[in-house]
Design a protein around this motif. Structure first.
Motif, PDB file in Angstrom:
ATOM      1  N   THR A 195       0.837  -1.204   0.000  1.00  0.00           N
ATOM      2  CA  THR A 195       0.000   0.000   0.000  1.00  0.00           C
ATOM      3  C   THR A 195       0.871   1.252   0.000  1.00  0.00           C
ATOM      4  OG1 THR A 195      -0.155  -0.238   2.413  1.00  0.00           O
ATOM      5  CG2 THR A 195      -2.018  -1.034   1.100  1.00  0.00           C
ATOM      6  N   LYS A 196       0.327   2.339  -0.628  1.00  0.00           N
ATOM      7  CA  LYS A 196       1.117   3.554  -0.833  1.00  0.00           C
ATOM      8  C   LYS A 196       0.740   4.692   0.097  1.00  0.00           C
ATOM      9  CE  LYS A 196       1.431   2.431  -5.766  1.00  0.00           C
ATOM     10  NZ  LYS A 196       0.450   1.338  -5.704  1.00  0.00           N
ATOM     11  N   ASP A 197      -0.488   4.705   0.624  1.00  0.00           N
ATOM     12  CA  ASP A 197      -0.890   5.767   1.550  1.00  0.00           C
ATOM     13  C   ASP A 197      -2.016   5.263   2.446  1.00  0.00           C
ATOM     14  OD1 ASP A 197      -3.454   6.140   0.178  1.00  0.00           O
ATOM     15  OD2 ASP A 197      -2.335   7.222  -1.352  1.00  0.00           O
ATOM     16  N   MET A 198      -2.404   6.078   3.439  1.00  0.00           N
ATOM     17  CA  MET A 198      -3.388   5.640   4.421  1.00  0.00           C
ATOM     18  C   MET A 198      -4.770   5.450   3.813  1.00  0.00           C
ATOM     19  SD  MET A 198      -1.768   4.950   7.053  1.00  0.00           S
ATOM     20  CE  MET A 198      -3.245   4.450   7.930  1.00  0.00           C
ATOM     21  N   ASN A 199      -5.105   6.224   2.780  1.00  0.00           N
ATOM     22  CA  ASN A 199      -6.404   6.038   2.129  1.00  0.00           C
ATOM     23  C   ASN A 199      -6.517   4.638   1.527  1.00  0.00           C
ATOM     24  OD1 ASN A 199      -7.474   8.552   2.692  1.00  0.00           O
ATOM     25  ND2 ASN A 199      -6.672   9.493   0.829  1.00  0.00           N
ATOM     26  N   GLU A 200      -5.426   4.187   0.927  1.00  0.00           N
ATOM     27  CA  GLU A 200      -5.412   2.841   0.353  1.00  0.00           C
ATOM     28  C   GLU A 200      -5.502   1.789   1.450  1.00  0.00           C
ATOM     29  OE1 GLU A 200      -2.840   0.059  -2.764  1.00  0.00           O
ATOM     30  OE2 GLU A 200      -1.994   1.935  -2.002  1.00  0.00           O
ATOM     31  N   VAL A 201      -4.788   2.006   2.550  1.00  0.00           N
ATOM     32  CA  VAL A 201      -4.806   1.055   3.666  1.00  0.00           C
ATOM     33  C   VAL A 201      -6.220   0.891   4.209  1.00  0.00           C
ATOM     34  CG1 VAL A 201      -4.044   0.673   6.049  1.00  0.00           C
ATOM     35  CG2 VAL A 201      -2.411   1.468   4.344  1.00  0.00           C
ATOM     36  N   ILE A 202      -6.897   2.015   4.464  1.00  0.00           N
ATOM     37  CA  ILE A 202      -8.241   1.979   5.043  1.00  0.00           C
ATOM     38  C   ILE A 202      -9.242   1.369   4.077  1.00  0.00           C
ATOM     39  CG2 ILE A 202     -10.171   3.411   5.834  1.00  0.00           C
ATOM     40  CD1 ILE A 202      -8.069   5.309   7.031  1.00  0.00           C
ATOM     41  N   THR A 203      -9.153   1.752   2.791  1.00  0.00           N
ATOM     42  CA  THR A 203     -10.086   1.208   1.786  1.00  0.00           C
ATOM     43  C   THR A 203      -9.903  -0.292   1.625  1.00  0.00           C
ATOM     44  OG1 THR A 203      -9.933   3.317   0.591  1.00  0.00           O
ATOM     45  CG2 THR A 203     -10.979   1.491  -0.558  1.00  0.00           C
ATOM     46  N   LEU A 204      -8.657  -0.730   1.680  1.00  0.00           N
ATOM     47  CA  LEU A 204      -8.370  -2.163   1.561  1.00  0.00           C
ATOM     48  C   LEU A 204      -8.957  -2.934   2.744  1.00  0.00           C
ATOM     49  CD1 LEU A 204      -6.967  -4.244  -0.198  1.00  0.00           C
ATOM     50  CD2 LEU A 204      -4.827  -3.740   0.978  1.00  0.00           C
ATOM     51  N   PHE A 205      -8.879  -2.353   3.928  1.00  0.00           N
ATOM     52  CA  PHE A 205      -9.444  -3.016   5.103  1.00  0.00           C
ATOM     53  C   PHE A 205     -10.970  -3.059   5.028  1.00  0.00           C
ATOM     54  CE2 PHE A 205     -10.892  -2.865   9.623  1.00  0.00           C
ATOM     55  CZ  PHE A 205     -10.517  -4.151   9.950  1.00  0.00           C
ATOM     56  N   LEU A 206     -11.590  -1.964   4.571  1.00  0.00           N
ATOM     57  CA  LEU A 206     -13.047  -1.951   4.404  1.00  0.00           C
ATOM     58  C   LEU A 206     -13.484  -3.009   3.388  1.00  0.00           C
ATOM     59  CD1 LEU A 206     -13.752   1.898   4.357  1.00  0.00           C
ATOM     60  CD2 LEU A 206     -14.386   0.289   6.151  1.00  0.00           C
ATOM     61  N   ALA A 207     -12.689  -3.177   2.355  1.00  0.00           N
ATOM     62  CA  ALA A 207     -12.987  -4.201   1.352  1.00  0.00           C
ATOM     63  C   ALA A 207     -12.914  -5.596   1.970  1.00  0.00           C
ATOM     64  CB  ALA A 207     -12.007  -4.083   0.187  1.00  0.00           C
ATOM     65  N   THR A 208     -11.925  -5.802   2.839  1.00  0.00           N
ATOM     66  CA  THR A 208     -11.787  -7.088   3.532  1.00  0.00           C
ATOM     67  C   THR A 208     -12.996  -7.347   4.429  1.00  0.00           C
ATOM     68  OG1 THR A 208      -9.379  -6.833   3.537  1.00  0.00           O
ATOM     69  CG2 THR A 208     -10.317  -8.450   5.055  1.00  0.00           C
ATOM     70  N   LEU A 209     -13.430  -6.324   5.170  1.00  0.00           N
ATOM     71  CA  LEU A 209     -14.609  -6.464   6.028  1.00  0.00           C
ATOM     72  C   LEU A 209     -15.847  -6.834   5.208  1.00  0.00           C
ATOM     73  CD1 LEU A 209     -14.406  -3.506   8.592  1.00  0.00           C
ATOM     74  CD2 LEU A 209     -14.086  -5.934   9.042  1.00  0.00           C
ATOM     75  N   GLU A 210     -15.984  -6.205   4.046  1.00  0.00           N
ATOM     76  CA  GLU A 210     -17.155  -6.490   3.206  1.00  0.00           C
ATOM     77  C   GLU A 210     -17.133  -7.928   2.714  1.00  0.00           C
ATOM     78  OE1 GLU A 210     -20.755  -5.707   1.160  1.00  0.00           O
ATOM     79  OE2 GLU A 210     -19.725  -4.812   2.868  1.00  0.00           O
ATOM     80  N   LEU A 211     -15.970  -8.446   2.345  1.00  0.00           N
ATOM     81  CA  LEU A 211     -15.855  -9.834   1.889  1.00  0.00           C
ATOM     82  C   LEU A 211     -16.180 -10.811   3.013  1.00  0.00           C
ATOM     83  CD1 LEU A 211     -12.641  -9.604  -0.319  1.00  0.00           C
ATOM     84  CD2 LEU A 211     -14.976 -10.021  -1.105  1.00  0.00           C
TER      85      LEU A 211
END
Length: 236
Positions: A195-211
């Protein structure tokens, strides 16, 4: 996307959950570790722009005071006051535990009596799926909090200027799907490695929660505070 987490009955309920994971007497738990986990949990919710009620913030302030005093030089007056604050907190958690157990016991008795005076059967509709091998999403949040702290430190030390990108949860869901498809068991922290920045980190985690929510990904944690792994549906 509507993200729901376990609704604790208050900050003491959250603290009791954290303390209980140590599986030892409340007065023997490493209180500094519990405080750090509580603060990490609240900070993660704030970073994800999820609502944090005032009572949790008040408790966070009290915990930060206890933690800060533990870091000060050991002066007699400070030590006494520090011990008083810590013992008072542990006593509150213990008292809450007793009342909660009593409430659960009374609820069980009520359910038993209801069997003899039953009402007509009602169709039960379950709107939220329960995580397999994980009774609440707090473990995911705690693991993510560690990842976030590590990435923040990593980004702060980097002198590279990065153009801010807009990330979509749907796209990140595909990223996690692909990682889970190619690996039988994927460590949660591993998906944040590039990941390159905190926005990507948070969005990736939200995507994991949704899955996890739609049951495309299963969560495994083999021991308390241990590594969290993701398993794709095809590998179950």
């Amino acid at each position: 996307m509507d993200i729901k987490i376990k609704d604790f009955e208050g900050p003491l309920d959250l603290l009791l959950h954290l303390v209980s994971k140590y599986q030892m007497d409340i007065y023997d738990v490493p209180i500094t570790e519990v405080i750090e986990q509580y603060l990490a949990y609240v900070a993660t919710l704030q970073a994800m722009r999820l609502e944090v009620t005032g009572e949790y913030m008040v408790m966070a302030s009290q915990l930060m005071l206890i933690k800060s005093r533990k870091l000060l030089p050991k002066v007699a007056d400070i030590v006494d006051e520090e011990d008083d604050l810590e013992q008072d907190l542990l006593s509150q958690i213990e008292e809450y535990r007793k009342f909660k157990l009593l409430g659960e016991k009374m609820a069980e008795q009520h359910q038993e009596r209801a069997l003899y005076y039953s009402k007509p059967k009602l169709e039960l509709v379950y709107e939220d799926a329960e995580l397999i091998h994980d009774k609440s999403t707090i473990d995911l949040f705690l693991a993510f909090a560690k990842v976030m702290a590590k990435k923040q430190e990593e980004f702060s030390k980097s002198h590279t200027t990065i153009v801010k990108d807009e990330y979509k949860i749907e796209d990140m869901m595909n990223v996690v799907r692909e990682r889970c498809r190619t690996q039988k068991r994927l460590a949660l922290q591993a998906i944040f490695s590039e990941t390159k920045d905190m926005n990507e980190v948070i969005t990736l985690f939200l995507a994991t929660l949704e899955l996890v929510k739609v049951q495309e990904v299963q969560v495994i944690q083999e021991e308390n505070f241990g590594e969290i792994y993701l398993i794709g549906k095809r590998h179950e």
